[in-house]
Design an enzyme around this catalytic site. Structure first.
Site, PDB file in Angstrom:
ATOM      1  N   CYS A  66      25.446  32.125 -34.426  1.00  0.00           N
ATOM      2  CA  CYS A  66      23.981  32.213 -34.420  1.00  0.00           C
ATOM      3  C   CYS A  66      23.482  33.184 -33.347  1.00  0.00           C
ATOM      4  CB  CYS A  66      23.379  30.829 -34.200  1.00  0.00           C
ATOM      5  SG  CYS A  66      23.672  30.183 -32.544  1.00  0.00           S
ATOM      6  N   ALA A  69      24.205  32.233 -29.806  1.00  0.00           N
ATOM      7  CA  ALA A  69      25.592  32.523 -29.431  1.00  0.00           C
ATOM      8  C   ALA A  69      25.739  33.978 -28.998  1.00  0.00           C
ATOM      9  CB  ALA A  69      26.527  32.226 -30.605  1.00  0.00           C
ATOM     10  N   ARG A 100      34.148  31.112 -25.129  1.00  0.00           N
ATOM     11  CA  ARG A 100      34.582  32.505 -25.279  1.00  0.00           C
ATOM     12  C   ARG A 100      35.424  32.829 -24.057  1.00  0.00           C
ATOM     13  NH1 ARG A 100      31.566  37.506 -24.268  1.00  0.00           N
ATOM     14  NH2 ARG A 100      31.906  39.104 -25.828  1.00  0.00           N
ATOM     15  N   HIS A 199      22.462  39.669 -29.365  1.00  0.00           N
ATOM     16  CA  HIS A 199      22.868  40.770 -28.473  1.00  0.00           C
ATOM     17  C   HIS A 199      21.631  41.572 -28.075  1.00  0.00           C
ATOM     18  CE1 HIS A 199      26.778  40.936 -31.106  1.00  0.00           C
ATOM     19  NE2 HIS A 199      26.843  39.958 -30.227  1.00  0.00           N
TER      20      HIS A 199
HETATM   21 FE1  CFM Z   1      31.431  43.515 -29.878  1.00  0.00          FE
HETATM   22 FE2  CFM Z   1      33.015  42.390 -31.375  1.00  0.00          FE
HETATM   23 FE3  CFM Z   1      30.786  41.161 -30.480  1.00  0.00          FE
HETATM   24 FE4  CFM Z   1      32.849  41.711 -28.840  1.00  0.00          FE
HETATM   25 FE5  CFM Z   1      33.937  39.197 -29.205  1.00  0.00          FE
HETATM   26 FE6  CFM Z   1      34.004  39.941 -31.750  1.00  0.00          FE
HETATM   27 FE7  CFM Z   1      31.854  38.711 -30.835  1.00  0.00          FE
HETATM   28 MO1  CFM Z   1      34.092  37.410 -31.080  1.00  0.00          MO
HETATM   29  S1  CFM Z   1      33.611  43.464 -29.711  1.00  0.00           S
HETATM   30  S2  CFM Z   1      30.721  41.928 -28.587  1.00  0.00           S
HETATM   31  S3  CFM Z   1      34.086  40.533 -27.482  1.00  0.00           S
HETATM   32  S4  CFM Z   1      30.999  42.772 -31.879  1.00  0.00           S
HETATM   33  S5  CFM Z   1      35.528  39.118 -30.549  1.00  0.00           S
HETATM   34  S6  CFM Z   1      34.442  41.870 -32.850  1.00  0.00           S
HETATM   35  S7  CFM Z   1      32.795  38.468 -32.683  1.00  0.00           S
HETATM   36  S8  CFM Z   1      32.685  37.483 -29.308  1.00  0.00           S
HETATM   37  S9  CFM Z   1      29.773  39.232 -30.818  1.00  0.00           S
END
Ligand code: CFM
Length: 545
Positions: A66, A69, A100, A199
């Site tokens: 989500c 997260a 994480r 993000h």
């Molecule tokens: Fe970038 Fe990723 Fe992500 Fe990531 Fe991660 Fe991920 Fe993620 Mo899991 S590189 S920041 S460190 S998009 S592994 S492939 S899904 S936490 S949001």
């Protein structure tokens, strides 16, 4: 016969696989999923269009997480000296508590709140009468106990629904406390279609409230920011080891092993190197517009990719001694890598892999598999956008109801702090020499023709894919791990690394080769048989079938 390898029983054609994957869906669902499942025909500059960053169909068991997260866990999670206070029921706080694998090394001050779980622990009465008073008390309590430099407040779903004004509270508390920066994130889980929205919400607030606030000069000749590296399994430590050896000063990593002060000083770097394009590309743009720092795409997953990225950084600074030093480091590191490849290659060459991870690793990890002579036959992202698949030439993307929900910050050149690091002519000369700025080609052109690129893969499709194509290894996350292993296929977690890692840089690549070699060559998987596969007891069908 020269080869002893058993021929796969299943011969597949990508069109049939796609048809099989969506065969069980109702027509409307099948039509939508068909646009997110693409048979790769990437030819030079032309990439076929894929549908991405759209809502998951209700009822489908998605691999996604989500918005909360993405904000609290992904972007803010790895920063050690900002207290992360979750305003919401305790479950949201608890499940984001060290799940994480962010790693950090507390500095001399020892300030590290990553191992704490801060939450307002909202109860029914707070949902009914409002949680603002509780939040004010919690901020005060965290301040009194720890005296942190900063406190971040994260809104969970109910906070948005009842309308607690977290931003005004943060502003008032910042004024009241005086020496603690308090800011809030409207990152309710439902806010966007996936983590990706979180993000953006996190990065916007860090840019608005922290970046550019520390002007105490940072020493270093070749100063960069590393954007989109989160120090999972110690990846960031390995990258920093290489940087140090090369003489590169990393002013700020967004956000692996980072501190408040690093973010606040990010405007002092002379180049931004972007690792995970999905989670942070807009910050690279904002740093350029506001402070004059150009950005390039890098990738430290894969030994060759690491060498290439270091060379790109060296090229940018146009200093021969630095270029020579980087070459020396690569020459020192590569023999061990080559020896490891020579060791595993006879056992890994020709094997197949599938990679389904969040928004960049499904692309980056293809480098490591290529180095091992393995082919990635299907890959995709949980929540990336079309530019991560097809390349940035598709930007700007059409704004829809969901993306409109996520704030885009408009920035302008800072009257005091903006200074262009290179002139227009210098940048053009570097571009001509092959260093591309603000550039990313995406995943699709790197995959072979006839492979399957699938956005927002779900449980049903993952199982179908594995049954039909029988890869030698499947890479995804914990939710997928055991259902895939039950199908007799080894599974490697590429979010948490199954407690392994690092896999970045030169030493990380060596770790990865050995681990994948062990997984794809273990015989244990071929012995997997579930009881019902041997003795089926019940079979049923719907009347309409
Ligand atoms: Fe970038 Fe990723 Fe992500 Fe990531 Fe991660 Fe991920 Fe993620 Mo899991 S590189 S920041 S460190 S998009 S592994 S492939 S899904 S936490 S949001």
């Amino acid at each position: 016969m020269a080869t002893t390898a058993k021929k796969k029983l299943v011969q597949w054609d990508p069109t049939d696989i796609k048809a099989e994957m969506i065969a069980k869906y109702p027509p409307k669902v099948a039509r939508k999923r068909a646009k997110q499942i693409m048979i790769n025909e990437a030819l030079e500059n032309e990439t076929p269009e894929i549908m991405a960053n759209v809502r998951t169909i209700p009822g489908i068991i998605t691999m996604r997480g989500c918005t909360y997260a993405g904000c609290k866990g992904v972007i803010m999670g790895p920063t050690r000296d900002i207290v992360n206070l979750v305003h919401g029921p305790i479950g949201c706080g608890f499940y984001a508590w060290l799940t994480r694998r962010n790693q950090t090394e507390p500095g001399a001050d020892g300030e590290n709140y990553m191992n704490y779980c801060f939450s307002t622990d909202m109860q029914d009465s707070d949902i009914i009468f409002g949680g603002e008073k509780k939040l004010i008390k919690a901020i005060q309590e965290a301040y009194d106990l720890f005296h942190p430099k900063a406190i971040g407040v994260f809104a969970t779903c109910p906070v948005g629904l009842i309308g607690d004004d977290i931003h005004t509270i943060a502003k008032n508390m910042k004024e009241k406390l005086g020496d603690c920066n308090v800011f809030a994130f409207s990152c309710e889980g439902y806010k966007g279609v996936s983590q990706s929205a979180g993000h953006h919400i996190a990065n916007n607030q860090v840019f608005r409230h922290v970046v550019g606030k520390n002007d105490v000069p940072k020493e270093g000749e070749f100063k960069i920011n590393l954007l989109g590296e989160y120090n999972i399994g110690g990846d960031g430590f390995e990258i920093d080891r290489i940087f140090k050896k090369c003489g590169i000063t990393n002013i700020s990593t967004f956000s692996g092993n980072s501190t408040y002060d690093q973010f606040a000083s990010a405007h002092q770097a002379d180049l931004s190197a972007v690792m995970c394009h999905r989670s942070i590309n807009y910050v690279a743009d904002m740093l350029e517009v506001k402070y004059g720092i150009p950005w390039i795409k890098v990738n430290f997953i894969g030994a060759e990719a690491t060498a290439k990225s270091l060379r790109k950084i060296a090229m940018y600074f146009e200093n021969q001694a630095f270029i020579d030093r980087v070459e020396k480091v690569i020459a020192e590191e590569m023999p061990d890598v080559e020896a490891a490849i020579a060791d595993v290659l006879p056992r890994t060459k020709g094997k197949t892999a599938m990679i389904f991870v969040g928004g960049s690793r499904a692309h980056h990890y293809q480098e490591l598999f290529k180095e091992m002579g393995m082919k990635v036959i299907s890959a995709g992202y949980e929540f990336a956008h079309r530019d991560d698949y097809e390349g940035r030439q598709v930007l700007p993307l059409k704004v829809d109801a969901d993306s409109r929900n996520i704030e885009e910050i408009k920035v302008e050149a800072d009257p005091k702090l903006f200074h262009p690091r290179k002139s227009k002519e210098e940048l053009e000369a570097l571009e001509k020499a092959g260093l591309k700025f603000r550039h990313y080609d995406g995943l699709i052109p790197d995959m072979e023709s006839g492979t399957l690129v699938i956005d927002d893969l779900n449980q049903h499709e993952a199982e179908k894919l594995v049954e039909l194509m029988k890869p030698d290894i499947f890479c995804a996350g914990i939710k997928e791990k055991f259902s895939i292993q039950k199908l007799g296929v080894p599974m490697k977690q590429l979010h948490s690394y199954d407690s392994g890692g690092p896999y970045a840089g030169f030493k990380g690549a060596i770790n990865f080769y050995h681990e994948i070699d062990r997984l794809v060559n273990s015989k244990v998987w071929s012995y997997m048989k579930a009881p019902w596969q041997e003795n089926p007891q019940l079979a049923g069908a719907y009347v309409w079938e």
